[in-house]
Design an enzyme around this catalytic site. Structure first.
Site, short mmCIF file in Angstrom:
data_model
loop_
_atom_site.label_atom_id
_atom_site.label_comp_id
_atom_site.label_asym_id
_atom_site.label_seq_id
_atom_site.Cartn_x
_atom_site.Cartn_y
_atom_site.Cartn_z
N GLU C 279 0.83 -1.20 0.00
CA GLU C 279 0.00 0.00 0.00
C GLU C 279 0.87 1.26 0.00
O GLU C 279 0.55 2.25 -0.65
CB GLU C 279 -0.93 -0.02 1.22
CG GLU C 279 -2.12 0.91 1.06
CD GLU C 279 -3.23 0.60 2.06
OE1 GLU C 279 -3.52 -0.60 2.30
OE2 GLU C 279 -3.80 1.54 2.61
N GLU C 282 1.96 1.74 -3.38
CA GLU C 282 0.83 2.22 -4.18
C GLU C 282 0.65 3.74 -3.99
O GLU C 282 0.47 4.48 -4.96
CB GLU C 282 -0.45 1.49 -3.75
CG GLU C 282 -1.65 1.76 -4.64
CD GLU C 282 -2.89 1.00 -4.18
OE1 GLU C 282 -2.82 0.29 -3.16
OE2 GLU C 282 -3.93 1.13 -4.86
N CYS C 299 -8.42 -2.24 4.13
CA CYS C 299 -8.29 -3.42 5.00
C CYS C 299 -9.58 -3.77 5.67
O CYS C 299 -9.79 -4.89 6.11
CB CYS C 299 -7.28 -3.18 6.13
SG CYS C 299 -5.83 -2.38 5.60
N SER C 319 -7.45 1.59 -2.12
CA SER C 319 -6.23 0.84 -2.37
C SER C 319 -6.62 -0.52 -2.94
O SER C 319 -7.57 -1.15 -2.48
CB SER C 319 -5.47 0.64 -1.05
OG SER C 319 -4.56 -0.44 -1.19
N LYS C 358 -15.17 -9.83 8.53
CA LYS C 358 -14.17 -10.69 7.89
C LYS C 358 -14.80 -11.99 7.40
O LYS C 358 -14.32 -12.63 6.48
CB LYS C 358 -13.03 -10.99 8.87
CG LYS C 358 -12.13 -9.79 9.15
CD LYS C 358 -11.19 -9.51 8.00
CE LYS C 358 -10.47 -8.18 8.20
NZ LYS C 358 -9.76 -7.74 6.99
N GLU C 361 -16.00 -11.07 4.11
CA GLU C 361 -14.86 -10.86 3.20
C GLU C 361 -14.33 -12.20 2.70
O GLU C 361 -14.03 -12.36 1.50
CB GLU C 361 -13.75 -10.09 3.91
CG GLU C 361 -12.58 -9.73 3.02
CD GLU C 361 -11.44 -9.06 3.78
OE1 GLU C 361 -11.07 -7.94 3.41
OE2 GLU C 361 -10.94 -9.66 4.75
N GLU C 366 -13.95 -13.15 -5.28
CA GLU C 366 -12.63 -12.79 -5.80
C GLU C 366 -11.52 -13.53 -5.08
O GLU C 366 -10.44 -13.72 -5.63
CB GLU C 366 -12.35 -11.28 -5.61
CG GLU C 366 -13.34 -10.32 -6.17
CD GLU C 366 -14.45 -10.00 -5.17
OE1 GLU C 366 -15.36 -10.84 -5.05
OE2 GLU C 366 -14.43 -8.94 -4.53
N CYS C 503 -10.07 -1.91 14.76
CA CYS C 503 -10.39 -3.34 14.86
C CYS C 503 -10.51 -3.80 16.30
O CYS C 503 -11.23 -4.75 16.59
CB CYS C 503 -9.32 -4.17 14.17
SG CYS C 503 -9.07 -3.65 12.48
#
Lengths: 626, 170, 674
Positions: C279, C282, C299, C319, C358, C361, C366, C503
């Site tokens: 990142e 990036e 994230c 990102s 999560k 996710e 993907e 988190c």
């Protein structure tokens, strides 16, 4: 467009003159009750008949060029809806009852052309048979003092000029040009006016709080969410004298420093909404609402908001939430609306009847107002008389009048000679009063002491054949349905109180249940978030207090003394009266009735579900309960 | 069916007239219900989108107020007043008679053919005429009885006009 | 700040900065019972448990009444006692009382207060109706039968997350907390953050458990089960075993995981470092090449879903880095499995996360390798605690152990990923060192630390001033985005975490999950970072080596394939399209115009009207079936329409007529044409 104080005075003079010139004014009641009974047809019949006989008449007070001498108008509610459609003849004050459109030619012929009242349509005293022509002489009206309702039935609610001709908007004028806002508040404080919607909070103090609250933007809200099932005085005022409400709001706005107001009207009152909308539009057109009213520098606008069917929205904070477009759930107070109300701005909320008292107080002074009523509760209060009373309807009486006068003098006693048992006063928030309270003066404080409250002024007269447990259950069903569901005591408590009451009326309850009911009622009263919840147990608590023996009979003896609770009844067929037609047996949903044709039938008590169908169907009155 | 298209245009018009203001949500829903006779889910989602509020909020408001219905109502909405005055003068037998005549099962409000909806209402403020029944809000029948309401019902079924119905029971 | 005093049960207490009686009373050593009071949320005042008697005023709700000088307060009177006991009894009567088998048994507030009040009997009838349980969501299970309608979830979702997924519906005793139209949670815009679960006092909202499936994998001899542990777990798991929030329990945690039977115990810190590097590169790349700015972090899967649903136009700003969890899964399935001589199916990747999103996710299509999910199961901190207890492991007696290598090493910059601002600080540590030739020493970047909702910072680097922002709570994110879109502010990089505090305040953390716990955990993380020798991601040689070995270095085409991803506009709610006109002909052309928010704001209603008018004008109204539909998931290129099966984007009022004539009318087939 009225631009100055002088403009208003000139219009008032013109309108007053026009009014004086009227030799005859026909007022056909167009309140909800009379409309339902076909009064608009009566109005049309008058138009046709007058036209047919080529009698000139006018329908608008001021604009009419030529002087017709006869005016035909609609009016607001007289309160005596039971006898509608009502037609009043001014200036004599003759009131015709139950007028049908077929009666109109006779009325025109006799009353207008020959000046002879049509006797058969006048009031006949049920006992003495005496005929009463003038509305004010009818016993129903004799003991009434009309302030809030004074214009209902007299003015055309859809004609602003008629209102002005009757002194309308002069209180506003006086406030704007002769009084400071503080003086207005002092006058209201001095008058001792207390909120007519429920708890009786002094109106002047509410205004003073809002006036002193910090904030540029302030609001006035008129609470027209008259939800008490059985009360309709606010509806009558909004329908019958909508400008009275607007004028009260504007004075309130001037007093507290608000420039915007909302009228929140129940969705169930379409006619009130229509009349108010017209009144607002007319007042705007006349320059009485808008910017710089009469050149005084005071600006005020009014919006109408329709409710959507929720009793709880009569509660101030719920009403505000509803205006803001949310679920009508009350929020904790403090902060009070006077500090932080609509959109967080200081807000005064007054009920319709309260606001209808404002203009007369400002015009005639606090001293005049205080001559009516009691020192603690000055003025009058409107009650909606219903139930087992001979005359039902709206009555406005001075505070402090006794229950006996209202029920027996004005209401004409109980119908069908029934014996008086109780009065349920104040609707779902109120309580029951009994014979021992008949001489109790009706005012805020004495009722509170008796465990009841004036509330919105619903007054249901209950005869000896009503079951008080069932009455309590009726109100509990209502509040249970109308609870917003926010706080635990109200949401869960009313549901469980209803459950216990149902158990009692079914003969399934124990002594413990009775104690639990009482304990729960006290907890809900203590703990609920808003007025709806806090007062919801009142019908239970007062009936428990005054009619405990009836509860105990249901619980201990499994009997309903009034014979109302179906589950506690047994159905029998009188062998003497039964002709054996079999109609009951055929209609019984559970086949509990048997018998040979043309022989007396019998009901199997084990199968019987006590639905009452047999009794309803029997043509010979052979089915009875015990 | 041009009708539905026009309805949709009407919906946008309603929202536009209220300036897309959240505080007008109740009024918007009232007008939408007038248009559609109930509040269809997808229309409520549209309203939420236009007012930029979560659809759950619109759903919450729509289910809070007794006036709103999320299922289609009948052509004739019969409301039996069960206010205090009407209750003590016998509104329940009227309600019962209506439901029995229309064959409505418990918890059911609308007949399968979408002709009739029977509701109770807590007070119409026409207590002087108790017990009161209204049809489609505008038509008021006072001092009703179970027999009387069945007559009115039959008159509706046989296609009589409102005026005739009023005459019939008067 | 008030100088006044009140009397609480005979004791004089200063008002100070107390906002309400509840807080004053707490200072007198009395904790009043509450269900609906949360200091972070607005006052609701509905449970009425906290009522106290105030002389001269009677019973008042202490949560909503400000203390006034001279007030005399009694917290325990016959009336308050009767009230509180009755409220519990009323709630219990309506509650599904299968306590022994309830997820929340032991941490349930209703259970706790019932015991506290000594309720031994419920004198009312049972709950009359059992409502269906909604377990459609990958993260959250709703059992309405256990809901006490305190509204905590409603206010949390509305006020902190700005989403309003939950609201009250119906009224009175029929009141319910529900999604829009009572739709399954999966079909609405829920981002799975689990904050509603965190505030729910009962078992009405719980996390969807995956414990059983993890046990099955562990007990399957064919499978190699590897586990990764997120940073915020190590400072919270101890709370379940009597430690304070923030107390370090990393070693015991590792030991417990081994005892449970995981074959390899790895650390998400490893891929957190990798994320920072990717990142950071990036960001530097975008700064150099003039790419889309600000760069938003990605994230947080709740934030990502939120952006997909509400800010399709910002998706190119996110990102492209996968989150540490998904980078880890990708490494395990693509490389580690191969090195272990296994296929992706034979290796089961379990992650332990503070987070409920999560779980969602891990199920994104993907994130698969050879058709197998990269992360097979996601456990929350609480689920892991349950497994530890189930296995009979005495946590407090465990000897600390170390993570396995190579995927078990992480820097301090990775540890602080668990706190709001942590990702930003890690990136700062990376780029400051990356851009500088010499040793820059420790970089502790305080401006982005702390629990505040919106934090801003500036960083001087290479003569350039980078403007940075860090937000937690999606309502705060929305506020910031509004300002960015309005051009009021500009940032080069923005870190977004959905949960308050980051988190460490995730929806899967132990109860109570409140500000005090969060602050404790935050402190714990920064002290771990302080003690850590490896300060920045590039110090982690296992990571740099892995990047070298598997990808030939960072930020290249190879890492792009395995460690990066892309985002898709996503509809917010399921539902039928609004029918605009009916079909009379057998073969009309179907036209659906998106009326979802993005397209709506770009004028899709006007386009619909235009189409309707054109159809009428051309006499083909009966042959064009027009619908308004909610989101065609091309919000970034709106207004979108769908003509039969073809999606056309970028429709505007200007090109509407042309599009109608060339791409719609042409497909309408009135009988007289042909």
């Amino acid at each position: 467009m009225l631009k100055s104080r002088q403009d208003l005075q000139a219009l008032a003079e013109r309108a007053g003159k026009a009014l004086k010139k009227e030799k005859l004014r026909i007022l056909v009641c167009a309140g909800t009750g009379c409309v339902a009974n076909g009064s608009l047809g009566v109005y049309e019949a008058f138009r046709e008949e007058l036209a047919r006989r080529e009698l000139p008449y006018k329908v608008e007070l001021v604009r009419e060029e030529e002087d017709a001498g006869t005016a035909l108008n609609i009016s607001g509610c007289h309160g005596f809806c039971q006898m509608g459609p009502l037609v009043r003849f001014e200036p004599q004050g003759v009131l015709y009852l139950k007028v049908r459109k077929e009666d109109v030619p006779e009325i025109v012929e006799e009353h207008i052309l020959h000046n002879r009242p049509v006797e058969r349509l006048l009031y006949h005293h049920p006992v003495t048979g005496q005929v009463v022509a003038r509305e004010e002489d009818i016993p129903f009206y004799q003991n009434q003092v009309r302030i809030a309702l004074e214009l209902c039935g007299l003015v055309n609610p859809e004609d602003i000029n008629d209102y002005i001709a009757h002194g309308g908007y002069r209180a506003l004028e006086k406030a704007l040009f002769e009084m400071t806002p503080e003086e207005v508040i002092t006058e209201i404080l001095e008058s001792g006016l207390r909120g007519r919607g429920g708890a009786g909070f002094p109106t002047g103090r509410k205004w003073a709080f809002a006036r002193s609250a910090a904030g540029e933007k302030k609001y006035v809200i008129c609470n027209g969410d008259e939800g008490d099932p059985g009360a309709f005085m606010d509806r009558s005022v909004m329908e019958g004298a909508p400008h009275r409400v607007l004028e009260g709001m504007m004075i309130a706005g001037y007093a507290i420093g608000a420039d915007e107001g909302y009228i929140y009207v129940r969705a169930e009152y379409p006619l009130a909404v229509k009349r108010l909308k017209k009144a607002v539009a007319d007042a705007e057109a006349a320059g009485l609402l808008g910017d710089n009213i009469l050149g005084s520098g005071f600006s005020f606008r009014i919006h109408i908001k329709e409710g959507a069917g929720a009793f709880v929205c009569g509660e101030e904070t719920a009403l505000i939430a509803s205006i803001e477009g949310q679920r009508g759930m009350p929020r904790p107070r403090p902060p009070f609306p006077a500090q932080s109300g609509l959109w967080g701005c200081p807000t005064v909320i007054n009920n319709v009847e309260t606001l209808a008292n404002v203009a007369p107080i400002i015009s005639r002074g606090a001293g005049w107002f205080k001559q009516y009523g009691t020192p603690g509760s000055p003025g009058t209060k409107t009650f909606a008389l219903a139930g087992q009373v001979a005359h039902t309807g709206l009555v406005e009486v001075p505070m402090g009048i006794t229950l006996r006068e209202v029920v027996f003098s004005i209401g004409g006693g109980l119908r069908e000679g029934k014996k008086f048992k109780a009065v349920q006063i104040g609707g779902p928030s109120g309580g029951c009063l009994t014979e021992q309270h008949l001489d109790l003066p009706l005012d805020f404080d004495s009722l509170q002491q008796a465990g009841a409250m004036i509330g919105s002024g619903g007054m249901v007269v209950i005869g000896q054949d009503s079951c008080m447990v069932e009455v309590a259950k009726f109100f509990m069903t209502f509040v249970q349905n109308e609870s917003c569901g926010k706080c635990v005591p109200c949401r869960e408590g009313t549901r469980r109180m209803l459950e216990l009451l149902t158990k009692i009326t079914r003969g399934k309850a124990t002594e413990d249940d009775l104690h639990l009911l009482e304990e729960l009622a006290l907890v809900v009263k203590d703990g609920a978030l808003c007025g709806l919840g806090k007062t919801a147990p009142n019908p239970v608590l007062t009936t428990l207090r005054y009619f405990r023996d009836e509860y105990e009979a249901h619980v201990r003896d499994k009997k309903c003394p009034a014979g109302v609770c179906k589950e506690l009844l047994s159905y029998f067929i009188d062998r003497e009266k039964c002709r054996g037609c079999g109609l009951c047996a055929r209609n019984c949903p559970v086949e509990a009735i048997s018998g040979e044709k043309k022989q007396p039938h019998v009901i199997d008590p084990v199968k019987c579900i006590k639905c009452g169908t047999c009794m309803e169907k029997c043509k010979f009155g052979a089915v009875y309960t015990a | 069916m041009e009708g539905t298209g026009r309805k949709f245009e009407k919906l946008q018009e309603i929202i536009a007239r209220h300036g897309g203001e959240v505080s007008h949500l109740i009024a918007i829903l009232q007008e939408v219900q007038q248009e559609y006779r109930y509040l269809p889910e997808e229309v409520l989602t549209c309203v939420a989108t236009a007012l930029k509020i979560p659809p759950a909020v619109v759903y919450g408001v729509a289910t809070f107020y007794a006036q709103f219905s999320l299922v289609p109502k009948g052509k004739y909405v019969i409301r039996v007043c069960n206010g205090t005055a009407c209750h003590v003068r016998g509104s329940e037998p009227i309600h019962f008679a209506l439901r029995r005549e229309l064959g409505l099962a418990e918890g059911e409000q609308t007949t399968a053919d979408l002709q009739f909806t029977v509701e109770t209402v807590s007070c119409l403020g026409a207590c002087g005429l108790a017990p009161v029944v209204t049809i489609n809000d505008r038509e008021v029948h006072g001092q009703m009885t179970p027999e009387g309401i069945l007559q009115v019902l039959r008159a509706i079924k046989s296609g009589e006009s409102k005026e005739e119905r009023r005459e019939a029971h008067a | 700040m008030s100088t006044g005093k009140v009397t609480v049960d005979g004791r004089v207490v200063e008002i100070g900065d107390a906002r309400n009686i509840l807080e004053v009373v707490r200072r007198a050593g009395i904790k009043l019972p509450t269900f609906c009071y949360h200091s972070e949320l607005s006052v609701y005042g509905a449970c009425r448990m906290c009522m106290v008697e105030v002389e001269g005023r009677g019973l008042v709700a202490s949560c909503s009444t400000p203390p006034v000088d001279g007030m005399v307060i009694h917290t325990s009177t016959p009336r308050t006692r009767r009230l509180r006991r009755m409220i519990i009894e009323l709630l219990l009567a309506n509650h599904d009382r299968e306590c022994t088998s309830c997820e929340r048994s032991g941490s349930c507030k209703l259970q706790q207060l019932a015991r506290q009040m000594g309720i031994t009997e419920v004198r009312f009838g049972q709950r009359d109706k059992k409502l269906p349980v909604d377990d459609t969501s990958p993260a959250i299970v709703k059992n309405p039968n256990k809901c006490i309608l305190c509204g905590d979830c409603v206010r949390m979702c509305k006020e902190i997350q700005g989403l309003g997924i939950w609201d009250f519906a119906f009224r009175g005793s029929k009141t319910r907390v529900t999604t829009a139209f009572g739709k399954p949670l999966q079909e609405v815009a829920c981002v799975n953050c689990g904050q509603c679960v965190a505030v729910c006092p009962t078992g009405a909202l719980t996390v969807k458990p995956e414990v059983d499936r993890v046990w099955d994998a562990i007990h399957d001899p064919e499978k190699l089960v590897v586990v990764q542990v997120a940073p915020a777990v190590r400072v919270a798991i101890g709370e379940e075993f009597g430690l304070l929030p923030g107390e370090k329990a990393t070693g015991q945690l590792v030991a417990a995981l081994r005892k449970i039977g995981f074959d390899r115990v790895f650390d998400t810190l490893f891929t957190a470092d990798m994320t920072t590097i990717e990142e950071g590169m990036e960001l530097l790349g975008r700064l150099e090449k003039g790419g889309r700015l600000p760069l938003f972090t990605s994230c947080c899967p709740a934030w990502v879903k939120y952006a997909e649903q509400f800010h399709a136009d910002l998706l190119d700003n996110l990102s492209t880095c996968r989150s540490p969890q998904q980078m880890f899964g990708s490494l395990v399935k693509k490389f580690y499995a191969r090195e272990m001589g296994r296929t992706p199916e034979q290796v089961v990747c379990v992650s332990v996360m503070p987070c409920t999103a999560k779980k969602f996710e891990a199920r994104r299509p993907e994130f698969t390798t050879g058709g197998v999910p990269d992360v097979d199961f996601v456990l929350t901190t609480l689920e892991l605690a349950r497994m530890i207890r189930e296995a009979g492991i005495v946590f407090n007696e465990l000897e600390p152990e170390m993570f396995d290598n190579p995927l078990g090493m992480g820097s301090g910059a990775a540890v602080i990923y668990g706190a709001s601002g942590g990702v930003m600080e890690s990136v700062v540590r990376f780029i400051t060192a990356h851009r500088s030739a010499g040793d820059v020493g420790r970089v502790d970047f305080y401006p982005v630390r702390g629990i505040q909702g919106i934090k801003e910072a500036e960083l001087e680097i290479g003569g350039q001033t980078l403007k940075l922002a860090v937000v937690n709570g999606l309502a705060n994110a929305e506020k910031l985005i509004g300002r960015i879109k309005a051009g009021e502010v500009f940032y080069h990089a923005v870190e977004v975490m959905a949960c308050p505090g980051g988190c460490l305040g995730g929806g899967g953390q132990p109860y109570p999950n409140n500000t005090a716990s969060r602050l404790g955990r935050m402190k714990g993380l920064y002290s771990l970072d302080r003690a850590e020798q490896l300060h920045r991601p590039q110090d982690n040689i296992f990571v740099t080596r892995a990047l070298e070995r598997w990808f030939g270095g960072p930020a290249n085409a190879n890492t792009h394939q395995a460690l990066h991803t892309r985002y898709y506009p996503r509809r917010r709610i399921s539902g039928k399209p609004v029918e605009l006109n009916g079909r009379r002909d057998e073969r009309p052309v179907e036209v659906a115009v998106c009326v979802g928010t993005n397209c709506y704001l770009k004028g899709s209603y006007d386009i619909l009207n235009k189409f309707m008018a054109l159809a009428r004008q051309m006499g083909i109204a009966d042959y064009v079936q027009l619908k308004g539909t909610f989101c065609l998931e091309h919000c970034d290129r709106g207004v979108s329409i769908k003509v039969n099966d073809e999606i056309i984007t970028n429709v505007t009022l200007d090109n509407a007529e042309e599009i109608f004539k060339t791409r719609i009318a042409i497909k309408a087939e009135p009988p007289w044409v042909v």
